[in-house]
Design an enzyme around this catalytic site. Structure first.
Site, PDB file in Angstrom:
ATOM      1  N   SER A  12       0.635  -0.761   0.214  1.00 50.69           N
ATOM      2  CA  SER A  12       0.182   0.139   0.207  1.00 50.69           C
ATOM      3  C   SER A  12       0.894   0.977  -0.177  1.00 50.69           C
ATOM      4  CB  SER A  12      -0.863  -0.029   1.607  1.00 50.69           C
ATOM      5  OG  SER A  12      -1.723   0.571   1.290  1.00 50.69           O
ATOM      6  N   ARG A  48       1.032  -3.695  -6.688  1.00 51.38           N
ATOM      7  CA  ARG A  48      -0.030  -3.872  -6.768  1.00 51.38           C
ATOM      8  C   ARG A  48      -1.403  -3.049  -7.392  1.00 51.38           C
ATOM      9  NH1 ARG A  48      -4.376  -6.226  -6.025  1.00 51.38           N
ATOM     10  NH2 ARG A  48      -5.257  -7.548  -4.397  1.00 51.38           N
ATOM     11  N   THR A  78      -7.486   1.966   3.247  1.00 53.32           N
ATOM     12  CA  THR A  78      -7.876   1.192   3.910  1.00 53.32           C
ATOM     13  C   THR A  78      -8.898   1.105   4.889  1.00 53.32           C
ATOM     14  OG1 THR A  78      -5.145   0.308   3.903  1.00 53.32           O
ATOM     15  CG2 THR A  78      -5.704   0.320   6.012  1.00 53.32           C
ATOM     16  N   CYS A 104       3.621  -5.447 -17.530  1.00 53.80           N
ATOM     17  CA  CYS A 104       3.733  -6.832 -16.308  1.00 53.80           C
ATOM     18  C   CYS A 104       4.542  -5.612 -15.304  1.00 53.80           C
ATOM     19  CB  CYS A 104       3.909  -7.661 -16.633  1.00 53.80           C
ATOM     20  SG  CYS A 104       4.738  -8.481 -15.000  1.00 53.80           S
ATOM     21  N   CYS A 141       5.806 -13.692 -10.726  1.00 51.40           N
ATOM     22  CA  CYS A 141       5.013 -13.071 -10.410  1.00 51.40           C
ATOM     23  C   CYS A 141       4.353 -11.890  -9.179  1.00 51.40           C
ATOM     24  CB  CYS A 141       3.356 -14.152 -11.034  1.00 51.40           C
ATOM     25  SG  CYS A 141       1.877 -12.859 -10.318  1.00 51.40           S
ATOM     26  N   CYS A 178       0.068  -8.938  -8.490  1.00 52.46           N
ATOM     27  CA  CYS A 178      -0.357  -7.225  -9.072  1.00 52.46           C
ATOM     28  C   CYS A 178      -1.726  -7.342  -9.690  1.00 52.46           C
ATOM     29  CB  CYS A 178      -0.179  -6.423  -9.331  1.00 52.46           C
ATOM     30  SG  CYS A 178       0.676  -6.802 -11.196  1.00 52.46           S
ATOM     31  N   CYS A 222      -2.640  -8.104 -15.017  1.00 50.05           N
ATOM     32  CA  CYS A 222      -2.524  -9.137 -15.967  1.00 50.05           C
ATOM     33  C   CYS A 222      -3.915  -9.195 -16.292  1.00 50.05           C
ATOM     34  CB  CYS A 222      -1.588 -10.272 -16.887  1.00 50.05           C
ATOM     35  SG  CYS A 222      -1.365 -11.240 -15.396  1.00 50.05           S
TER      36      CYS A 222
HETATM   37  C1  LIG Z   1       0.495   1.722  -4.215  1.00 51.00           C
HETATM   38  C2  LIG Z   1      -0.795   1.602  -3.312  1.00 51.00           C
HETATM   39  C3  LIG Z   1      -0.965   2.630  -2.896  1.00 51.00           C
HETATM   40  C4  LIG Z   1      -2.491   2.504  -1.557  1.00 51.00           C
HETATM   41  N1  LIG Z   1      -1.922   3.505  -0.859  1.00 51.00           N
HETATM   42  C5  LIG Z   1      -2.975   4.205  -0.072  1.00 51.00           C
HETATM   43  C6  LIG Z   1      -3.159   4.969   1.245  1.00 51.00           C
HETATM   44  O1  LIG Z   1      -2.174   5.724   1.408  1.00 51.00           O
HETATM   45  N2  LIG Z   1      -3.728   4.975   2.030  1.00 51.00           N
HETATM   46  C7  LIG Z   1      -5.068   3.721   1.858  1.00 51.00           C
HETATM   47  O2  LIG Z   1      -6.127   4.126   2.591  1.00 51.00           O
HETATM   48  N3  LIG Z   1      -4.908   3.227   0.762  1.00 51.00           N
HETATM   49  C8  LIG Z   1      -4.105   2.540   0.117  1.00 51.00           C
HETATM   50  N4  LIG Z   1      -4.111   2.176  -0.799  1.00 51.00           N
HETATM   51  C9  LIG Z   1      -5.365   1.165  -0.585  1.00 51.00           C
HETATM   52  C10 LIG Z   1      -5.293  -0.351   0.288  1.00 51.00           C
HETATM   53  O3  LIG Z   1      -3.782  -0.574   0.731  1.00 51.00           O
HETATM   54  C11 LIG Z   1      -6.285  -1.130   0.231  1.00 51.00           C
HETATM   55  O4  LIG Z   1      -7.211  -0.598   0.020  1.00 51.00           O
HETATM   56  C12 LIG Z   1      -6.699  -1.979   1.273  1.00 51.00           C
HETATM   57  O5  LIG Z   1      -5.497  -2.737   0.863  1.00 51.00           O
HETATM   58  C13 LIG Z   1      -7.994  -2.791   0.807  1.00 51.00           C
HETATM   59  O6  LIG Z   1      -7.465  -3.968   2.045  1.00 51.00           O
HETATM   60  P1  LIG Z   1      -8.713  -4.912   1.635  1.00 51.00           P
HETATM   61  O7  LIG Z   1      -8.302  -6.217   3.109  1.00 51.00           O
HETATM   62  O8  LIG Z   1      -9.422  -5.629   1.198  1.00 51.00           O
HETATM   63  O9  LIG Z   1      -7.238  -5.919   0.440  1.00 51.00           O
HETATM   64  P2  LIG Z   1      -5.207  -6.345   0.788  1.00 51.00           P
HETATM   65  O10 LIG Z   1      -5.507  -5.250   1.857  1.00 51.00           O
HETATM   66  O11 LIG Z   1      -5.223  -6.207  -0.270  1.00 51.00           O
HETATM   67  O12 LIG Z   1      -5.816  -7.636   1.567  1.00 51.00           O
HETATM   68  C14 LIG Z   1      -6.580  -8.736   0.668  1.00 51.00           C
HETATM   69  C15 LIG Z   1      -4.938  -9.586   0.921  1.00 51.00           C
HETATM   70  O13 LIG Z   1      -6.207 -11.457   0.681  1.00 51.00           O
HETATM   71  C16 LIG Z   1      -4.780 -12.154   0.016  1.00 51.00           C
HETATM   72  N5  LIG Z   1      -5.684 -13.014  -0.343  1.00 51.00           N
HETATM   73  C17 LIG Z   1      -6.283 -12.736  -2.000  1.00 51.00           C
HETATM   74  N6  LIG Z   1      -6.880 -14.227  -3.123  1.00 51.00           N
HETATM   75  C18 LIG Z   1      -6.528 -14.646  -1.799  1.00 51.00           C
HETATM   76  C19 LIG Z   1      -7.012 -15.949  -2.149  1.00 51.00           C
HETATM   77  N7  LIG Z   1      -7.850 -16.498  -2.737  1.00 51.00           N
HETATM   78  N8  LIG Z   1      -7.170 -16.776  -0.735  1.00 51.00           N
HETATM   79  C20 LIG Z   1      -5.748 -16.369   0.340  1.00 51.00           C
HETATM   80  N9  LIG Z   1      -5.961 -14.867   0.729  1.00 51.00           N
HETATM   81  C21 LIG Z   1      -6.142 -14.468  -0.309  1.00 51.00           C
HETATM   82  C22 LIG Z   1      -4.110 -11.355   0.247  1.00 51.00           C
HETATM   83  O14 LIG Z   1      -2.442 -12.048  -0.634  1.00 51.00           O
HETATM   84  C23 LIG Z   1      -4.203 -10.304   1.517  1.00 51.00           C
HETATM   85  O15 LIG Z   1      -3.180 -10.803   1.950  1.00 51.00           O
HETATM   86  C24 LIG Z   1      -3.088   1.862  -1.914  1.00 51.00           C
HETATM   87  C25 LIG Z   1      -2.815   0.825  -2.523  1.00 51.00           C
HETATM   88  C26 LIG Z   1      -1.933   0.910  -3.079  1.00 51.00           C
HETATM   89  C27 LIG Z   1      -1.783  -0.614  -3.952  1.00 51.00           C
HETATM   90  S1  SF4 Z   2      -0.664 -10.792 -12.352  1.00 56.41           S
HETATM   91 FE1  SF4 Z   2       0.212 -10.603 -13.798  1.00 56.41          FE
HETATM   92  S2  SF4 Z   2       0.660  -8.678 -14.538  1.00 56.41           S
HETATM   93 FE2  SF4 Z   2       1.227  -8.832 -12.051  1.00 56.41          FE
HETATM   94  S3  SF4 Z   2       3.403  -9.542 -11.928  1.00 56.41           S
HETATM   95 FE3  SF4 Z   2       1.982 -11.267 -12.091  1.00 56.41          FE
HETATM   96  S4  SF4 Z   2       1.652 -12.019 -13.803  1.00 56.41           S
HETATM   97 FE4  SF4 Z   2       2.449 -10.221 -13.709  1.00 56.41          FE
END
Ligand SMILES: Cc1cc2nc3c(=O)[nH]c(=O)nc-3n(C[C@H](O)[C@H](O)[C@H](O)COP(=O)(O)OP(=O)(O)OC[C@H]3O[C@@H](n4cnc5c(N)ncnc54)[C@H](O)[C@@H]3O)c2cc1C
Ligand code: SF4
Length: 544
Positions: A54, A299, A335, A488, A513, A516, A519
């Site tokens: 994040s 991600r 978050t 990617c 991979c 993220c 793809c």
């Molecule tokens: C680059 C970036 C910057 C960001 N900056 C901010 C910020 O500054 N402030 C903020 O509030 N938000 C920010 N966000 C957004 C924030 O990170 C997300 O909104 C938040 O993490 C969402 O929480 P979640 O629990 O829905 O999903 P996630 O945090 O993605 O957690 C999902 C979890 O589920 C697991 N999972 C997925 N599928 C499966 C499966 N089939 N089986 C078992 N486990 C699985 C994953 O491994 C992961 O651990 C940012 C996001 C990104 C990508």
């Molecule tokens: S999810 Fe797809 S785009 Fe992301 S790292 Fe893996 S192969 Fe590359």
């Protein structure tokens, strides 16, 4: 070999902020009402936090509701936001613009979301939640009536041709009255649920961004704990949505990242290379000179907002967090909204479980959400992200109007188109000549993936599946110059040829991979289907 079965009241897929908040809230309610509710969380990362990436600046509103004494309990929110800067970059110069109100971070904290999840997991376990990292939910289980009754983890010990090896262990069935899907952006099981239950009928398509991030240890003289910088403009052209963030964390660390909307049109664009050249800007580069890059990852981010939320419930299951798409894009924050959705879902599921219900639709969840601050927050900003399809300048103008004059109450709602349909043919777009990485401030993909500590068991079926194996060459290479090579961020997709340049074919380096999901989102014909690899595989992020 039979699969073992474990029974719970509630199974939660994903130990991110939404899943862990739901688990904690369920157990807190159970303790408060002297009820016994069994809760299990499974996580595909090798440990909680290993797949969390994040920014992150957190708005503590939902955490305040979930664990009001989080400070006393040592939650890792150690860096209060002290200063916001919003910059417009041209190639050589930066201009300071007024900070949009959505980006005002007074009262917020700069954190590592991975570390916050690790801490939330300890709180959940102390309340009796069972957490199993290293297990990917690979399959949704249904009963004879078609209701969701849990998930199965993937089989271990299958070779690349799909045959069991001598290490073979069948997956486990985790059965539950209710299953909460908290997979984060573009969840792989959520995708199947959306199709099966038609959850996206009548709503806008989800739109996405890719966020690429590095963690740096910088010269202490250049570090200013609590400082937050966002930029728009260079190196992106005004029609491409995106921008950067620099967050000065604790311990002289700076999180730097770049988010690019996946609705970009030019197939020659490489989000990774845009990020690398961004760091070379004369006003950005000095922060990193004399510093050391310590982590890398990427991600996808859900950006569609309220008009892209799918139906959130179906018999036996609920969607929470980013897998539904609760992120507030103008704030770049998801978050607090992910946590809030988990809390509200837990309230509704707790009531259902203690009424001895099971496998039905918990419609109280969306109803309570509509009455919560989360719904109001997303409703007010719903037109800002879509306005960026008009280009940066028009969007800045409209966003100011929408925020200051209409105050989010304009009597219209703009709509989205799917990101993958926006890619133009390679022949219609200018090639982009990216500078070579200098190995000091900018880097190549392979050395970057190396510091994401990504690892997959090599002898397993490829988790990047192709619906039609001829499409990568017949369509993607022919029409779009194989854009998967560029979007990617981990160099997984490569077009390889014979020595004389003939016989092009797609090579998939699946072990690189970083999960993220880009793809799965951006492939122009939606031919790539990301499925879970063997549990525990993927990145091993430290404090991302
Ligand atoms: C680059 C970036 C910057 C960001 N900056 C901010 C910020 O500054 N402030 C903020 O509030 N938000 C920010 N966000 C957004 C924030 O990170 C997300 O909104 C938040 O993490 C969402 O929480 P979640 O629990 O829905 O999903 P996630 O945090 O993605 O957690 C999902 C979890 O589920 C697991 N999972 C997925 N599928 C499966 C499966 N089939 N089986 C078992 N486990 C699985 C994953 O491994 C992961 O651990 C940012 C996001 C990104 C990508
Ligand atoms: S999810 Fe797809 S785009 Fe992301 S790292 Fe893996 S192969 Fe590359």
């Amino acid at each position: 070999m039979e699969r073992e079965t474990m029974e719970y009241d509630v199974v939660i897929v994903g130990a991110g902020p939404s899943g862990l908040s739901a688990a904690i809230q369920l157990k807190q309610l159970a303790a408060e009402h002297e009820q016994d509710v069994t809760v299990c969380v499974i996580e595909k990362g090798s440990e909680v936090g290993a797949h969390i990436l994040s920014g992150a600046v957190i708005e503590p509103r939902a955490l305040d509701e979930l664990i009001p004494d989080w400070k006393e309990r040592g939650a890792p929110l150690n860096t209060p936001a002290t200063e916001d800067r919003f910059l417009l970059l041209t190639r050589e110069i930066s201009y300071r613009l007024p900070t949009p109100p959505q980006m005002n971070n007074h009262g917020n904290y700069i954190i590592s979301l991975g570390n916050l999840c690790r801490w939330l997991a300890t709180q959940a376990e102390a309340l009796g939640v069972e957490i199993y990292p290293g297990f990917a939910a690979a399959e949704v289980l249904y009963n004879d009536e078609g209701a969701v009754v849990g998930v199965a983890t993937g089989d271990m010990g299958i070779d690349r041709e799909g045959h069991p090896t001598d290490q073979f262990t069948p997956g486990m069935e985790l059965r539950a009255r209710y299953t909460l899907f908290a997979e984060g952006c573009r969840g792989s099981l959520t995708k199947t649920l959306c199709e099966r239950f038609n959850l996206r009928e009548g709503v806008d398509p989800q739109t996405y961004g890719i966020g690429i991030k590095e963690l740096w240890e910088v010269d202490p003289a250049k570090h200013q704990a609590g400082k937050i910088v966002h930029t728009v403009g260079w190196p992106l052209d005004p029609s491409t949505y995106g921008g950067s963030f620099l967050y000065h964390m604790e311990n002289n660390q700076v999180a730097v990242g770049f988010v690019i909307g996946l609705g970009y049109a030019n197939p020659h664009l490489s989000p990774f290379d845009e990020f690398q050249r961004f760091k070379t800007h004369p006003d950005i580069r000095p922060t990193f000179e004399g510093g050391r890059r310590i982590a890398y990852g990427a991600r996808a981010i859900s950006a569609g907002g309220i008009q892209s939320l799918p139906k959130l419930t179906f018999p036996g299951g609920l969607l929470i967090g980013d897998t539904a798409g609760f992120l507030n894009m103008p704030k770049i924050k998801g978050t607090h909204t992910a946590m809030k959705s988990g809390i509200v879902a837990a309230d509704a599921v707790f009531a259902a479980v203690t009424a001895d219900r099971k496998a039905d639709e918990v419609t109280d969840y969306p109803e309570q959400l509509r009455r919560s601050w989360l719904w109001r927050e997303l409703y007010e900003v719903r037109n800002i992200k879509p306005s960026f399809s008009w280009g940066l300048w028009a969007a800045i103008g409209y966003s100011a109007l929408d925020t200051y004059v209409f105050r989010g109450k304009a009597p219209w709602t703009f709509h989205h188109k799917p990101d993958h349909t926006k890619l133009k043919k390679a022949s219609e777009c200018a090639k982009i000549d990216y500078p070579k990485p200098d190995g000091v401030i900018s880097f190549d993909k392979l050395s970057s993936v190396f510091i994401s500590s990504t690892n997959h068991e090599e002898d397993q079926p490829c988790h990047l599946t192709l619906k039609d194996p001829t499409v990568p060459i017949r369509i993607n290479l022919a029409l779009y110059d194989a854009p998967e090579q560029r979007y990617c961020p981990a160099g997984v997709y490569e077009i390889v040829r014979d020595g004389d340049g003939s016989n092009p074919r797609l090579q998939i380096n699946a072990q690189n991979c970083v999960h993220c999901k880009t793809c799965d989102i951006k492939d122009p014909t939606q031919n790539i289907n990301w499925v879970t690899p063997q549990g525990g595989g993927g990145p091993n992020y430290p404090n991302m």
